[in-house]
Design a protein around this motif. Sequence first.
Motif, PDB file in Angstrom:
ATOM      1  N   GLY A 142       0.972  -0.945   0.207  1.00 20.60           N
ATOM      2  CA  GLY A 142      -0.395  -0.005  -0.008  1.00 20.60           C
ATOM      3  C   GLY A 142       0.576   1.270  -0.361  1.00 20.60           C
ATOM      4  O   GLY A 142       2.049   1.787   0.663  1.00 20.60           O
ATOM      5  N   SER A 143       0.629   1.822  -0.929  1.00 22.99           N
ATOM      6  CA  SER A 143       0.821   3.408  -1.241  1.00 22.99           C
ATOM      7  C   SER A 143       0.691   4.688  -0.439  1.00 22.99           C
ATOM      8  O   SER A 143      -0.684   4.798  -0.855  1.00 22.99           O
ATOM      9  N   ILE A 144       0.948   5.481  -0.068  1.00 23.52           N
ATOM     10  CA  ILE A 144       0.353   6.693   1.202  1.00 23.52           C
ATOM     11  C   ILE A 144       0.951   7.928   0.230  1.00 23.52           C
ATOM     12  O   ILE A 144       2.259   8.293   0.694  1.00 23.52           O
ATOM     13  N   SER A 145       0.319   8.381  -0.666  1.00 21.89           N
ATOM     14  CA  SER A 145       0.570   9.637  -0.309  1.00 21.89           C
ATOM     15  C   SER A 145       0.146  10.713   0.038  1.00 21.89           C
ATOM     16  O   SER A 145      -0.568  11.370   0.823  1.00 21.89           O
ATOM     17  N   CYS A 146       1.039  12.157  -0.226  1.00 29.52           N
ATOM     18  CA  CYS A 146       0.635  13.324   0.690  1.00 29.52           C
ATOM     19  C   CYS A 146       1.189  13.351   1.982  1.00 29.52           C
ATOM     20  O   CYS A 146       0.067  14.577   2.693  1.00 29.52           O
ATOM     21  N   ALA A 147       2.101  12.343   2.212  1.00 31.36           N
ATOM     22  CA  ALA A 147       1.897  11.781   3.971  1.00 31.36           C
ATOM     23  C   ALA A 147       2.663  12.760   4.578  1.00 31.36           C
ATOM     24  O   ALA A 147       2.668  13.361   5.690  1.00 31.36           O
ATOM     25  N   VAL A 161      -2.191  10.374   8.440  1.00 31.41           N
ATOM     26  CA  VAL A 161      -1.724   8.942   7.844  1.00 31.41           C
ATOM     27  C   VAL A 161      -1.946   7.919   8.391  1.00 31.41           C
ATOM     28  O   VAL A 161      -1.484   7.083   7.811  1.00 31.41           O
ATOM     29  N   ALA A 162      -1.739   8.017   9.924  1.00 31.26           N
ATOM     30  CA  ALA A 162      -2.059   6.986  10.772  1.00 31.26           C
ATOM     31  C   ALA A 162      -3.192   5.974  10.568  1.00 31.26           C
ATOM     32  O   ALA A 162      -3.619   4.736  10.451  1.00 31.26           O
ATOM     33  N   ASP A 163      -4.449   6.996   9.891  1.00 28.52           N
ATOM     34  CA  ASP A 163      -5.700   6.423   9.585  1.00 28.52           C
ATOM     35  C   ASP A 163      -5.338   5.759   8.572  1.00 28.52           C
ATOM     36  O   ASP A 163      -6.537   4.444   8.302  1.00 28.52           O
ATOM     37  N   VAL A 164      -4.661   6.384   7.861  1.00 26.10           N
ATOM     38  CA  VAL A 164      -5.148   5.568   6.207  1.00 26.10           C
ATOM     39  C   VAL A 164      -3.716   4.549   6.713  1.00 26.10           C
ATOM     40  O   VAL A 164      -4.447   2.960   6.250  1.00 26.10           O
ATOM     41  N   VAL A 165      -2.896   4.354   7.427  1.00 31.44           N
ATOM     42  CA  VAL A 165      -1.938   3.213   7.357  1.00 31.44           C
ATOM     43  C   VAL A 165      -3.040   1.972   7.941  1.00 31.44           C
ATOM     44  O   VAL A 165      -2.478   0.710   7.705  1.00 31.44           O
ATOM     45  N   LYS A 166      -3.612   2.232   8.762  1.00 32.09           N
ATOM     46  CA  LYS A 166      -4.245   1.350   9.579  1.00 32.09           C
ATOM     47  C   LYS A 166      -5.581   0.817   8.743  1.00 32.09           C
ATOM     48  O   LYS A 166      -5.745  -0.269   8.715  1.00 32.09           O
ATOM     49  N   GLY A 172      -4.914  -5.741   4.394  1.00 28.85           N
ATOM     50  CA  GLY A 172      -4.362  -7.018   4.586  1.00 28.85           C
ATOM     51  C   GLY A 172      -2.667  -6.344   4.068  1.00 28.85           C
ATOM     52  O   GLY A 172      -1.578  -7.652   3.352  1.00 28.85           O
ATOM     53  N   CYS A 173      -2.303  -5.277   3.805  1.00 28.31           N
ATOM     54  CA  CYS A 173      -1.168  -5.154   2.922  1.00 28.31           C
ATOM     55  C   CYS A 173      -0.110  -5.984   3.877  1.00 28.31           C
ATOM     56  O   CYS A 173       0.343  -5.488   5.261  1.00 28.31           O
ATOM     57  N   ASP A 174       1.159  -6.135   2.814  1.00 29.45           N
ATOM     58  CA  ASP A 174       2.374  -6.788   3.564  1.00 29.45           C
ATOM     59  C   ASP A 174       3.561  -5.432   4.403  1.00 29.45           C
ATOM     60  O   ASP A 174       4.379  -5.646   4.946  1.00 29.45           O
ATOM     61  N   GLU A 175       3.181  -4.387   3.136  1.00 24.58           N
ATOM     62  CA  GLU A 175       4.324  -3.205   2.829  1.00 24.58           C
ATOM     63  C   GLU A 175       3.516  -1.953   2.712  1.00 24.58           C
ATOM     64  O   GLU A 175       2.673  -2.056   1.981  1.00 24.58           O
ATOM     65  N   ILE A 176       3.968  -0.871   3.538  1.00 23.58           N
ATOM     66  CA  ILE A 176       2.901   0.542   3.513  1.00 23.58           C
ATOM     67  C   ILE A 176       4.212   1.279   3.408  1.00 23.58           C
ATOM     68  O   ILE A 176       5.118   1.545   4.218  1.00 23.58           O
ATOM     69  N   ASP A 177       3.883   2.234   1.899  1.00 21.81           N
ATOM     70  CA  ASP A 177       5.030   3.070   1.877  1.00 21.81           C
ATOM     71  C   ASP A 177       4.578   4.553   2.299  1.00 21.81           C
ATOM     72  O   ASP A 177       3.580   4.827   1.932  1.00 21.81           O
ATOM     73  N   ILE A 178       5.870   5.114   2.825  1.00 13.05           N
ATOM     74  CA  ILE A 178       4.949   6.907   3.668  1.00 13.05           C
ATOM     75  C   ILE A 178       5.568   7.474   2.566  1.00 13.05           C
ATOM     76  O   ILE A 178       7.163   7.784   2.693  1.00 13.05           O
ATOM     77  N   ALA A 179       4.702   8.261   1.743  1.00 12.30           N
ATOM     78  CA  ALA A 179       5.175   8.773   0.617  1.00 12.30           C
ATOM     79  C   ALA A 179       5.230  10.562   0.539  1.00 12.30           C
ATOM     80  O   ALA A 179       3.530  10.885   0.867  1.00 12.30           O
ATOM     81  N   ASP A 180       6.447  11.210   0.500  1.00 15.33           N
ATOM     82  CA  ASP A 180       5.961  12.608   0.448  1.00 15.33           C
ATOM     83  C   ASP A 180       6.501  13.166  -0.887  1.00 15.33           C
ATOM     84  O   ASP A 180       7.109  13.669  -1.913  1.00 15.33           O
ATOM     85  N   THR A 181       5.223  13.080  -1.360  1.00 14.93           N
ATOM     86  CA  THR A 181       4.374  12.974  -2.992  1.00 14.93           C
ATOM     87  C   THR A 181       5.383  14.876  -3.463  1.00 14.93           C
ATOM     88  O   THR A 181       5.911  14.543  -4.710  1.00 14.93           O
ATOM     89  N   VAL A 197       3.370   6.235  12.992  1.00  9.87           N
ATOM     90  CA  VAL A 197       2.395   4.934  12.270  1.00  9.87           C
ATOM     91  C   VAL A 197       3.019   3.671  12.601  1.00  9.87           C
ATOM     92  O   VAL A 197       2.261   2.877  12.117  1.00  9.87           O
ATOM     93  N   ALA A 198       4.235   3.193  13.102  1.00 12.21           N
ATOM     94  CA  ALA A 198       4.908   3.002  13.953  1.00 12.21           C
ATOM     95  C   ALA A 198       3.966   1.745  14.971  1.00 12.21           C
ATOM     96  O   ALA A 198       4.190   0.705  14.850  1.00 12.21           O
ATOM     97  N   GLN A 199       3.285   2.682  15.696  1.00 19.69           N
ATOM     98  CA  GLN A 199       2.372   2.015  16.520  1.00 19.69           C
ATOM     99  C   GLN A 199       1.222   1.918  15.611  1.00 19.69           C
ATOM    100  O   GLN A 199       0.796   0.385  16.683  1.00 19.69           O
ATOM    101  N   ASP A 200       0.812   1.543  14.871  1.00 13.72           N
ATOM    102  CA  ASP A 200      -0.079   0.970  14.111  1.00 13.72           C
ATOM    103  C   ASP A 200       0.098   0.055  13.280  1.00 13.72           C
ATOM    104  O   ASP A 200      -0.553  -0.947  12.581  1.00 13.72           O
ATOM    105  N   PHE A 201       1.188  -0.660  12.774  1.00 14.06           N
ATOM    106  CA  PHE A 201       2.397  -1.257  11.198  1.00 14.06           C
ATOM    107  C   PHE A 201       3.074  -1.379  11.885  1.00 14.06           C
ATOM    108  O   PHE A 201       4.213  -0.908  12.513  1.00 14.06           O
ATOM    109  N   PRO A 202       4.093  -3.372  12.102  1.00 10.37           N
ATOM    110  CA  PRO A 202       5.584  -2.668  12.182  1.00 10.37           C
ATOM    111  C   PRO A 202       5.979  -2.177  11.910  1.00 10.37           C
ATOM    112  O   PRO A 202       6.789  -2.380   9.889  1.00 10.37           O
TER     113      PRO A 202
END
Length: 304
Positions: A142-147, A161-166, A172-181, A197-202
């Motif tokens: 999963g990729s999150i733009s404009c973080a 950002v944390a809300d979208v990570v959750k 079921g995302c295996d990896e999540i990108d935090i992107a500075d678009t 965001v590390a509080q909600d995802f490894p």
Amino acid sequence: MQSALPQQVKIVEVGPRDGLQNEKETIPAEIKIALVDRLTAAGFANIEAASFVSPKWVPQMATSAEVMAGIARKPGVIYSVLTPNMKGFEAALAAGADEVVIFSSASEAFAQKNINCSIAESIARFAEVAAAAKLNNIRLRGSISCAFGCPYQGEVAPASVADVVKRLRDLGCDEIDIADTIGVGTALQVQHVMQLVAQDFPIASLSGHFHDTYGQALANIYASLEVGISIFHSSVAGLGGCPYAKGATGNVATEDVLFLLQGLGIQTGINLDAVVDAGQFISTHLGRKAVSRAGNALAAKRLG
């Protein structure tokens, strides 16, 4: 804050997809294939190779099936493709993608302007793609733009950002990108968001995707390393502009990131010289100088 930096880092090379997608002149499939093959030979563990989106919206990616069929795959390397919907997913499945990438935004204004729906609606649209990826044992990213900032609404709250990570985690995302678009993030801001965001995802499965629009990408990568982030995205030769800031650079250059990590004694498994060659190869084809400072300096040094 962690005092010890990670000993090993995974670089996700995004040049063949994120880097080339905005190029106006059509790049032949054989050039894209040659670029991916050079990057594979350089030792990348993960290469974003293509995108199955409508050619109407992204003409440059119209040859994605041809590219995926033509590359020389190396066992153990993850070849990722961007998939905006089920049609894209089915094309990715047929092309033998190892990982599909779904995307949302931390900015409501950006979501509305770019995908004509709310963040919640964008996530809901991807539920079917996520389920299909799981069913077919394909990695899901999963990729999150404009973080860290948005061209339309300005500041973006870390809580957004944390809300979208959750939400992506729950798909079921295996990896999540935090992107500075748009490349506006700064070091302390980046650390704050990453720790939140590390509080909600490894943290081992979170990645930093930084753009160098304001020259902060390497500083933001170092800041991320300090809090335990060990996956970063970069683009060979600094391919990819920033459509929201006229004349600005986009993705941070892979050669510059590797030069930094090498100096820190951090292992990547990637041959910097081979990446410099790949960067010079694609830049020559595009008829312009690479954006990478380290890449250009190392290339010039060889010429004496």
